[in-house]
Design a protein around this motif. Structure first.
Motif, PDB file in Angstrom:
ATOM      1  N   LEU A  19      31.026  42.002  41.760  1.00 31.14           N
ATOM      2  CA  LEU A  19      30.063  41.433  40.589  1.00 31.14           C
ATOM      3  C   LEU A  19      30.713  40.065  40.324  1.00 31.14           C
ATOM      4  CD1 LEU A  19      28.945  44.299  38.600  1.00 31.14           C
ATOM      5  CD2 LEU A  19      27.630  42.746  39.715  1.00 31.14           C
ATOM      6  N   ASP A  21      29.654  37.518  38.445  1.00 31.69           N
ATOM      7  CA  ASP A  21      29.383  37.170  37.243  1.00 31.69           C
ATOM      8  C   ASP A  21      29.680  35.911  36.827  1.00 31.69           C
ATOM      9  OD1 ASP A  21      32.199  37.768  36.092  1.00 31.69           O
ATOM     10  OD2 ASP A  21      31.762  39.821  36.509  1.00 31.69           O
ATOM     11  N   PHE A  22      30.617  35.476  36.208  1.00 31.72           N
ATOM     12  CA  PHE A  22      31.190  34.061  35.692  1.00 31.72           C
ATOM     13  C   PHE A  22      32.442  33.721  36.299  1.00 31.72           C
ATOM     14  CE2 PHE A  22      28.652  36.104  32.297  1.00 31.72           C
ATOM     15  CZ  PHE A  22      27.521  35.060  32.234  1.00 31.72           C
ATOM     16  N   GLN A  29      37.583  32.291  30.474  1.00 33.56           N
ATOM     17  CA  GLN A  29      37.463  34.068  30.531  1.00 33.56           C
ATOM     18  C   GLN A  29      37.464  34.624  29.206  1.00 33.56           C
ATOM     19  OE1 GLN A  29      40.954  35.471  32.270  1.00 33.56           O
ATOM     20  NE2 GLN A  29      40.552  37.480  31.679  1.00 33.56           N
ATOM     21  N   THR A  82      24.454  46.880  30.735  1.00 29.73           N
ATOM     22  CA  THR A  82      24.974  45.823  31.380  1.00 29.73           C
ATOM     23  C   THR A  82      26.106  45.115  30.610  1.00 29.73           C
ATOM     24  OG1 THR A  82      23.356  44.391  30.340  1.00 29.73           O
ATOM     25  CG2 THR A  82      23.016  45.097  32.500  1.00 29.73           C
ATOM     26  N   MET A  86      30.278  44.042  31.739  1.00 28.90           N
ATOM     27  CA  MET A  86      30.710  42.517  31.956  1.00 28.90           C
ATOM     28  C   MET A  86      31.699  42.428  31.152  1.00 28.90           C
ATOM     29  SD  MET A  86      28.031  39.372  31.609  1.00 28.90           S
ATOM     30  CE  MET A  86      27.893  39.621  29.500  1.00 28.90           C
ATOM     31  N   ASN A  89      34.817  43.522  33.134  1.00 29.85           N
ATOM     32  CA  ASN A  89      35.159  42.401  34.205  1.00 29.85           C
ATOM     33  C   ASN A  89      35.614  41.158  33.695  1.00 29.85           C
ATOM     34  OD1 ASN A  89      34.089  44.433  35.815  1.00 29.85           O
ATOM     35  ND2 ASN A  89      31.954  43.187  36.186  1.00 29.85           N
ATOM     36  N   LEU A  90      35.310  40.745  32.441  1.00 33.26           N
ATOM     37  CA  LEU A  90      35.757  39.320  32.194  1.00 33.26           C
ATOM     38  C   LEU A  90      37.210  39.627  31.573  1.00 33.26           C
ATOM     39  CD1 LEU A  90      32.933  37.968  29.963  1.00 33.26           C
ATOM     40  CD2 LEU A  90      33.807  37.026  31.881  1.00 33.26           C
ATOM     41  N   ARG A  95      36.357  42.770  39.216  1.00 33.51           N
ATOM     42  CA  ARG A  95      34.777  42.813  39.402  1.00 33.51           C
ATOM     43  C   ARG A  95      34.206  43.866  40.303  1.00 33.51           C
ATOM     44  NH1 ARG A  95      36.737  37.468  39.169  1.00 33.51           N
ATOM     45  NH2 ARG A  95      35.977  36.442  37.052  1.00 33.51           N
ATOM     46  N   HIS A 181      25.946  37.695  40.512  1.00 33.08           N
ATOM     47  CA  HIS A 181      25.218  38.152  39.371  1.00 33.08           C
ATOM     48  C   HIS A 181      26.323  39.117  38.330  1.00 33.08           C
ATOM     49  CE1 HIS A 181      21.846  38.918  36.739  1.00 33.08           C
ATOM     50  NE2 HIS A 181      20.705  38.769  37.826  1.00 33.08           N
ATOM     51  N   PHE A 182      25.823  39.253  36.986  1.00 30.78           N
ATOM     52  CA  PHE A 182      26.712  40.033  36.364  1.00 30.78           C
ATOM     53  C   PHE A 182      26.434  41.533  35.859  1.00 30.78           C
ATOM     54  CE2 PHE A 182      23.541  38.127  33.221  1.00 30.78           C
ATOM     55  CZ  PHE A 182      23.196  39.183  32.475  1.00 30.78           C
ATOM     56  N   LYS A 277      20.616  34.632  37.484  1.00 32.54           N
ATOM     57  CA  LYS A 277      21.536  35.230  36.589  1.00 32.54           C
ATOM     58  C   LYS A 277      21.263  34.446  35.441  1.00 32.54           C
ATOM     59  CE  LYS A 277      25.967  33.658  37.707  1.00 32.54           C
ATOM     60  NZ  LYS A 277      27.222  33.604  38.457  1.00 32.54           N
TER      61      LYS A 277
END
Length: 319
Positions: A19, A21-22, A29, A82, A86, A89-90, A95, A181-182, A277
């Motif tokens: 993923l 995400d960002f 972060q 979700t 997320m 992951n951050l 990820r 995507h996240f 996203k």
């Protein structure tokens, strides 16, 4: 080695997705982690407070608050599918997500999303009966019907989503395993498949039509009747008050359904990378944070119940 054998081998090798995400904002972060953590805590506390108030306060025992309690609990479940991943992951910058975890997340996201769409339609119907047929309201919206409507909203999407998720994860995946995507959403997952996704896209379109468009149209029909009835009210004050409530509800509905419809029903044309996203941030995060304010905290009964609890807590601490 023929192409079919290659596809099967690639599919067996791909046991996880990544993923993104960002990932492109890795320098932000910890700012993003703090921001989304605060948002998650606000959503859980605000919706949890409304849920508890509707259970403990005798003044909040009408059908409207029964639906509101379910809606608040649903919002907590919806964001919990979700946001925690997320945040993880951050925080860790790891990820990776297994196919099983991805399928599970997708299943619960769409089952709860379907339930939210249907429950919003039920809440609109409740307001329609209360405003347009007030004398028949206690008879029509009896406890048995309320329980059936809520139960139907929660479980209606389960069989459809089981079939849809099974069909998606039966596809062969080869090549890149990166999801821009996240969370595990249908469009970006289908893009990673090297098989024919035409049937999956049709199933997705039918699902979005049934669980998003149909409830949305029912909500618009209910509020059209409500507005027509409000226009007949004798005083300007009562009309303004009713319009204020309806406009707030409609604004929340338009934001949630509008972004959902654009995400899942728009044609596959060229659009900027990451559009899905950005759109998904509206219906997964922004609406759950605004809904308590729109549906509850502007309501006099809810604010009175909140003040009673605050008063009791203050006095219990003083003692």
């Amino acid at each position: 080695m023929d192409q079919e054998t290659l596809l099967k081998e690639n599919r067996t090798k791909l046991k996880e997705f990544v993923l993104l995400d960002f990932a492109e904002l890795s320098h932000l972060q910890w700012f993003l982690f703090g921001l989304f953590l605060i948002i998650y805590v606000i959503i859980v506390i605000s919706n949890g407070t409304i849920f508890l108030l509707t259970k403990i306060d005798p003044a909040l025992q009408s059908p409207m608050y029964f639906f509101l309690a379910n809606f608040s609990f649903l919002e907590i479940c919806y964001v919990s599918v979700t946001l925690p991943r997320m945040l993880k992951n951050l925080a860790t910058q790891r990820r990776r997500i297994s196919l099983v975890a991805c399928a599970t997340q997708m299943y619960f996201f769409f089952v709860l999303g379907s339930a939210e769409c249907l429950l919003l339609a039920v809440m609109a119907y409740d307001r329609y009966v209360a405003i347009c047929n007030p004398l028949h309201y206690p008879l029509v919206m009896n406890y048995r019907l309320c329980v059936r409507l809520v139960t139907g909203s929660w479980i209606a999407g389960i069989p459809y989503q089981i079939g849809q998720i099974y069909q998606i994860f039966s596809l062969p995946f080869c090549g890149s395993n990166q999801i821009n995507h996240f969370f595990c959403d249908i469009p970006p997952i289908l893009k990673l498949s090297c098989g024919d996704t035409f049937v999956n896209e049709i199933v997705e379109f039918i699902g979005a039509s049934l669980y998003v468009v149909v409830p949305f149209l029912l909500i618009l029909a209910s509020y059209s009747k409500i507005i027509f009835t409000i226009l007949k009210l004798p005083t300007a004050t009562s009309r303004a008050k009713a319009f204020s409530t309806c406009s707030s509800h409609l604004m929340a509905v338009m934001l949630f359904f509008g972004t959902g419809i654009i995400s899942y029903l728009r044609p596959e044309t060229s659009h900027p990378e990451g559009t899905d996203k950005v759109l998904s941030l509206f219906y997964t995060i922004l609406t759950p944070i605004f809904n308590p304010l729109i549906y509850s905290l502007r309501n006099k009964d809810v604010t009175m119940a909140l003040r009673k609890v605050q008063y009791k807590l203050i006095h219990s601490f003083k003692e």
